[in-house]
Design an enzyme around this catalytic site. Structure first.
Site, PDB file in Angstrom:
ATOM      1  CG  ASN A  32      -2.019   1.289   1.288  1.00 34.98           C
ATOM      2  OD1 ASN A  32      -2.151   0.968  -0.030  1.00 34.98           O
ATOM      3  ND2 ASN A  32      -2.904   1.013   2.078  1.00 34.98           N
ATOM      4  CG  HIS A  37       6.250   2.440   1.246  1.00 37.32           C
ATOM      5  ND1 HIS A  37       4.373   3.460   1.981  1.00 37.32           N
ATOM      6  CD2 HIS A  37       6.077   2.489   2.482  1.00 37.32           C
ATOM      7  CE1 HIS A  37       4.493   3.018   2.250  1.00 37.32           C
ATOM      8  NE2 HIS A  37       4.836   2.256   3.638  1.00 37.32           N
TER       9      HIS A  37
END
Length: 284
Positions: A32, A37
């Site tokens: 996700n 990230h």
């Protein structure tokens, strides 16, 4: 970009990378993926020849079965994002690949103290699950460096201690929190917020800023500061869960010799448990 799902294939590629003398960076994730990230990926790319991103929703670190079931799983979209970022490998194993005998009776890695204090006290077994899966990934991938977000402040401290205690020859890189323009820390769990809750969510960051200002001004009435902050959160529509002010270097209680404090905040907003942190340099 190659997507690897099995341990034998992963080991095959790791052996080849080692033979070629490549510097390998690991970015462990549960998928996700968001811009936070991607910042980890960018940091990894800047420090290594090869970047491996793991995507694995680790059942061992979930203290609530319902949370595990509803955790977003977006592998196809995640891989598309990582491919655009020119990641070399994605390791996306099934649960059975990592825990072939199931979780019951599974050998685990535990970091005493750090795993049961603060966040660990309210989520029994969570950090044991984190340290176990990260240790398994380190053993499998043998990275030279591994990148973790500073948003999970206690987790980062726990990983650093595990690496030191277990004599892993791995550089642990902490990457600063990525925030939306309104201050909300990016998190996969933000997907649980309704549109109205998303408008309220930056209030957690604002309350932390208020705490930081008091600490910088020399206020050390910590219980009073925390009580006011919890009241402010509740008035904004949150359900305050836990606010702590600790020594940023040890995560222990502040002392007169503490040089840096860290504000660790957790609050429920609807179905989302939001966490955030902020470090403050203390006047000596």
């Amino acid at each position: 970009m190659l997507i690897i799902e099995t341990l034998p294939l992963l080991r095959q590629h790791i052996r080849r990378l080692r033979q070629e003398g490549k510097r390998v960076a690991l970015v462990p994730t549960m998928g996700n993926l968001h811009d936070g990230h991607m910042k980890l990926v960018d940091e990894a790319k800047a420090r290594a020849d090869v970047v491996i991103v793991s995507i694995f929703v680790n059942p061992m670190q979930f203290d609530r079965p319902d949370d595990l079931v509803r955790y977003p799983r977006t592998l196809q979209e995640d891989c598309e994002k990582l491919n655009k970022r020119k990641v070399d490998y994605v390791f996306a194993p099934a649960v059975e690949e990592i825990y072939p005998q199931g979780l019951e009776g599974q050998t685990y890695v535990d970091v005493p103290g750090l795993s049961t204090m603060l966040e660990g006290a309210s989520r029994p077994g969570h950090f044991r699950g984190v340290s176990t899966i990260v240790s398994k990934l380190f053993n499998l991938i043998q990275p030279d460096i591994a990148c973790f977000g500073e948003k999970d402040f206690q987790q980062l401290a726990l990983i650093r201690k595990m690496v030191a205690d277990m004599s892993y020859d791995i550089e642990i890189v902490g990457v600063p929190i990525i925030r939306a323009k309104d201050g909300l820390a990016l998190s996969s769990r933000n997907a649980y917020l309704t549109a109205e809750q998303r408008k309220i969510a930056p209030g957690l960051y604002n309350v932390m800023n208020s705490i930081a200002e008091k600490l910088i001004a020399g206020n050390r009435e910590l219980q009073e500061i925390i009580a006011i902050a919890e009241q402010e959160l509740n008035e904004k529509g949150f359900r305050a869960d836990d606010i702590q002010i600790r020594d940023a270097d040890t995560l222990l209680e502040l002392t007169e010799t503490s040089k840096r404090a860290v504000i660790l905040a957790a609050a429920w907003l609807g179905q989302a448990r939001l966490i955030d942190n902020q470090s403050v340099t203390l006047a000596q």
